[in-house]
Design an enzyme around this catalytic site. Structure first.
Site, PDB file in Angstrom:
ATOM      1  N   ASP A 141     -15.268 -78.571 -51.430  1.00 27.67           N
ATOM      2  CA  ASP A 141     -16.074 -78.099 -52.681  1.00 27.67           C
ATOM      3  C   ASP A 141     -17.130 -77.256 -52.605  1.00 27.67           C
ATOM      4  O   ASP A 141     -18.080 -77.123 -53.362  1.00 27.67           O
ATOM      5  CB  ASP A 141     -16.239 -79.482 -53.649  1.00 27.67           C
ATOM      6  CG  ASP A 141     -16.621 -78.869 -55.080  1.00 27.67           C
ATOM      7  OD1 ASP A 141     -17.272 -79.902 -55.727  1.00 27.67           O
ATOM      8  OD2 ASP A 141     -16.264 -78.000 -55.442  1.00 27.67           O
ATOM      9  N   LYS A 144     -16.185 -70.997 -51.943  1.00 26.65           N
ATOM     10  CA  LYS A 144     -14.766 -70.902 -51.779  1.00 26.65           C
ATOM     11  C   LYS A 144     -14.170 -70.149 -50.867  1.00 26.65           C
ATOM     12  O   LYS A 144     -13.133 -70.382 -50.278  1.00 26.65           O
ATOM     13  CB  LYS A 144     -14.321 -70.509 -53.546  1.00 26.65           C
ATOM     14  CG  LYS A 144     -14.851 -71.405 -54.482  1.00 26.65           C
ATOM     15  CD  LYS A 144     -14.813 -72.745 -54.341  1.00 26.65           C
ATOM     16  CE  LYS A 144     -15.873 -73.606 -54.976  1.00 26.65           C
ATOM     17  NZ  LYS A 144     -16.131 -74.807 -54.831  1.00 26.65           N
ATOM     18  N   ASP A 169     -11.124 -78.254 -54.482  1.00 30.31           N
ATOM     19  CA  ASP A 169     -11.668 -78.083 -55.833  1.00 30.31           C
ATOM     20  C   ASP A 169     -11.588 -76.715 -56.176  1.00 30.31           C
ATOM     21  O   ASP A 169     -11.604 -75.672 -55.228  1.00 30.31           O
ATOM     22  CB  ASP A 169     -12.983 -78.819 -56.292  1.00 30.31           C
ATOM     23  CG  ASP A 169     -13.424 -78.364 -57.899  1.00 30.31           C
ATOM     24  OD1 ASP A 169     -14.618 -78.571 -57.978  1.00 30.31           O
ATOM     25  OD2 ASP A 169     -12.709 -78.765 -58.469  1.00 30.31           O
ATOM     26  N   ASN A 170     -11.574 -76.227 -57.350  1.00 30.16           N
ATOM     27  CA  ASN A 170     -11.535 -74.747 -57.989  1.00 30.16           C
ATOM     28  C   ASN A 170     -10.700 -73.757 -57.273  1.00 30.16           C
ATOM     29  O   ASN A 170     -10.815 -72.694 -57.011  1.00 30.16           O
ATOM     30  CB  ASN A 170     -12.990 -74.272 -57.519  1.00 30.16           C
ATOM     31  CG  ASN A 170     -14.041 -75.062 -57.820  1.00 30.16           C
ATOM     32  OD1 ASN A 170     -14.983 -75.746 -57.127  1.00 30.16           O
ATOM     33  ND2 ASN A 170     -14.318 -75.499 -59.010  1.00 30.16           N
ATOM     34  N   GLU A 199     -14.710 -78.098 -64.960  1.00 33.19           N
ATOM     35  CA  GLU A 199     -15.505 -78.978 -65.656  1.00 33.19           C
ATOM     36  C   GLU A 199     -16.343 -78.700 -66.665  1.00 33.19           C
ATOM     37  O   GLU A 199     -16.948 -77.486 -66.833  1.00 33.19           O
ATOM     38  CB  GLU A 199     -16.857 -79.464 -64.326  1.00 33.19           C
ATOM     39  CG  GLU A 199     -17.545 -78.432 -63.823  1.00 33.19           C
ATOM     40  CD  GLU A 199     -16.855 -77.853 -62.682  1.00 33.19           C
ATOM     41  OE1 GLU A 199     -15.622 -77.934 -62.278  1.00 33.19           O
ATOM     42  OE2 GLU A 199     -17.369 -77.204 -61.656  1.00 33.19           O
TER      43      GLU A 199
HETATM   44  C1  LIG Z   1     -21.591 -72.393 -45.102  1.00 28.08           C
HETATM   45  C2  LIG Z   1     -20.644 -73.605 -45.341  1.00 28.08           C
HETATM   46  C3  LIG Z   1     -21.420 -74.633 -45.924  1.00 28.08           C
HETATM   47  N1  LIG Z   1     -21.947 -75.733 -45.174  1.00 28.08           N
HETATM   48  C4  LIG Z   1     -22.413 -76.697 -46.137  1.00 28.08           C
HETATM   49  N2  LIG Z   1     -22.752 -76.899 -47.373  1.00 28.08           N
HETATM   50  C5  LIG Z   1     -22.318 -75.571 -48.123  1.00 28.08           C
HETATM   51  C6  LIG Z   1     -21.649 -74.455 -47.312  1.00 28.08           C
HETATM   52  N3  LIG Z   1     -21.347 -73.627 -48.273  1.00 28.08           N
HETATM   53  C7  LIG Z   1     -21.813 -73.989 -49.393  1.00 28.08           C
HETATM   54  N4  LIG Z   1     -22.327 -75.205 -49.285  1.00 28.08           N
HETATM   55  C8  LIG Z   1     -22.986 -76.113 -50.169  1.00 28.08           C
HETATM   56  O1  LIG Z   1     -21.895 -76.189 -51.332  1.00 28.08           O
HETATM   57  C9  LIG Z   1     -22.107 -76.302 -52.324  1.00 28.08           C
HETATM   58  C10 LIG Z   1     -21.381 -75.031 -53.010  1.00 28.08           C
HETATM   59  C11 LIG Z   1     -20.728 -74.977 -54.067  1.00 28.08           C
HETATM   60  C12 LIG Z   1     -20.016 -73.793 -54.511  1.00 28.08           C
HETATM   61  N5  LIG Z   1     -19.061 -74.207 -55.549  1.00 28.08           N
HETATM   62  C13 LIG Z   1     -18.952 -73.174 -56.456  1.00 28.08           C
HETATM   63  O2  LIG Z   1     -19.219 -72.115 -56.369  1.00 28.08           O
HETATM   64  C14 LIG Z   1     -18.309 -73.817 -57.575  1.00 28.08           C
HETATM   65  C15 LIG Z   1     -18.358 -72.842 -58.844  1.00 28.08           C
HETATM   66  C16 LIG Z   1     -17.827 -73.206 -60.132  1.00 28.08           C
HETATM   67  C17 LIG Z   1     -18.067 -72.222 -61.465  1.00 28.08           C
HETATM   68  C18 LIG Z   1     -19.270 -71.499 -61.664  1.00 28.08           C
HETATM   69  C19 LIG Z   1     -19.420 -70.750 -62.433  1.00 28.08           C
HETATM   70  C20 LIG Z   1     -18.200 -70.205 -63.472  1.00 28.08           C
HETATM   71  F1  LIG Z   1     -18.152 -69.705 -64.397  1.00 28.08           F
HETATM   72  C21 LIG Z   1     -17.069 -71.168 -62.983  1.00 28.08           C
HETATM   73  C22 LIG Z   1     -16.994 -71.934 -62.125  1.00 28.08           C
HETATM   74  C23 LIG Z   1     -17.338 -74.552 -60.385  1.00 28.08           C
HETATM   75  C24 LIG Z   1     -17.116 -75.293 -59.165  1.00 28.08           C
HETATM   76  O3  LIG Z   1     -16.648 -76.547 -59.399  1.00 28.08           O
HETATM   77  C25 LIG Z   1     -17.868 -75.175 -57.972  1.00 28.08           C
HETATM   78  O4  LIG Z   1     -17.602 -75.841 -56.824  1.00 28.08           O
HETATM   79  C26 LIG Z   1     -23.745 -75.930 -52.553  1.00 28.08           C
HETATM   80  O5  LIG Z   1     -24.494 -77.179 -52.604  1.00 28.08           O
HETATM   81  C27 LIG Z   1     -23.959 -75.345 -51.257  1.00 28.08           C
HETATM   82  O6  LIG Z   1     -25.404 -75.550 -50.762  1.00 28.08           O
HETATM   83 MG   LIG Z   2     -16.354 -77.499 -57.423  1.00 33.29          MG
END
Ligand SMILES: CCc1ncnc2c1ncn2[C@@H]1O[C@H](/C=C/CNC(=O)c2cc(-c3ccc(F)cc3)cc(O)c2O)[C@@H](O)[C@H]1O
Ligand SMILES: [Mg+2]
Length: 214
Positions: A141, A144, A169-170, A199
């Site tokens: 999650d 992406k 997810d997603n 969500e």
């Molecule tokens: C480098 C590797 C790596 N290593 C360790 N931690 C990492 C990492 N890369 C990222 N993180 C952390 O993970 C989390 C990021 C999550 C990213 N998730 C979405 O982008 C997302 C977006 C929507 C959505 C937004 C807007 C909309 F309009 C529609 C949908 C909905 C969803 O459920 C979503 O999960 C943060 O805590 C990062 O700090």
């Molecule tokens: Mg997600």
């Protein structure tokens, strides 16, 4: 200076949830994000699918990529039986700090271990550092565009075994097209899509469940 969205979500948990009660932490976050301020937690609808996959599997070793505020770490952690462990990787220190508080408020600090850093740096070190042999369940999650590289790295590091379940997810919104193509085409996986909604909204989204065939 203004508080951040994760900090406001944490305050709602501390003000409204019952300490030591994961169920109340989950419902407070869902109510807050549905009625006051949207946040990218897996949420209650996809969360119900996550719950059923975890409950059916009853995993002993779990890896989560991307903790954010700790919502799914609490969702998964509350279902794990004694002795089972969840390792969750988060590279943003501010999000990690909030997630630690949320996990602790739920009383899951002995089941859920948050590891700060990038998944790509940590995955190759999980065996020697945490004595992990293989994972039973993995929840993806985080960013992406990082899903595909990380599943390949997990294969390379031999952290998957016959029957390991990966849940992403997603896969529709925001989408992970390269990951989907890979798990659906590869003979190494038996993959299926669980249609749901983004969500707290009516937009389509879903989870991809892939079983590693080894
Ligand atoms: C480098 C590797 C790596 N290593 C360790 N931690 C990492 C990492 N890369 C990222 N993180 C952390 O993970 C989390 C990021 C999550 C990213 N998730 C979405 O982008 C997302 C977006 C929507 C959505 C937004 C807007 C909309 F309009 C529609 C949908 C909905 C969803 O459920 C979503 O999960 C943060 O805590 C990062 O700090
Ligand atoms: Mg997600």
């Amino acid at each position: 200076t203004r508080t951040t969205r994760p900090q406001r979500l944490l305050k709602a948990v501390q003000d409204r949830a019952i300490r030591g009660n994961p169920k109340s932490v989950i419902s407070v976050i869902d109510h807050y994000c549905r009625n006051q301020e949207w946040a990218m937690n897996v949420g209650d609808e996809k969360g119900f699918i996550l719950d059923s996959v975890v409950s059916e599997l009853n995993p002993q070793t779990v890896l989560e990529l991307g903790t954010y505020c700790g919502y799914s770490a609490v969702r998964i952690g509350r279902l794990l039986h004694s002795g089972a462990r969840l390792l969750t990787l988060e590279f943003n220190p501010d999000y990690a700090a909030v997630a630690r508080e949320v996990i602790s408020w739920a009383g899951l600090e002995n089941t859920v271990q948050l590891v700060e850093g990038a998944s790509g740096d940590w995955i190759p070190r999980l065996r020697e550092h945490f004595g992990i042999h293989t994972f039973d369940f993995i929840f993806l999650d985080h960013w992406k565009e990082g899903y595909l590289a990380d599943i390949k790295l997990l294969e390379e590091c031999r952290l998957l075994r016959k029957g390991t379940v990966l849940l992403a997810d997603n896969v529709v919104c925001p989408g992970a097209p390269d990951y989907l193509e890979y798990v659906r085409k590869s003979p190494l996986y038996d993959s299926r899509y669980f249609k749901s909604h983004l969500e707290y909204t009516k937009a389509e989204d879903g989870l991809e469940k892939s079983v590693y065939l080894g």
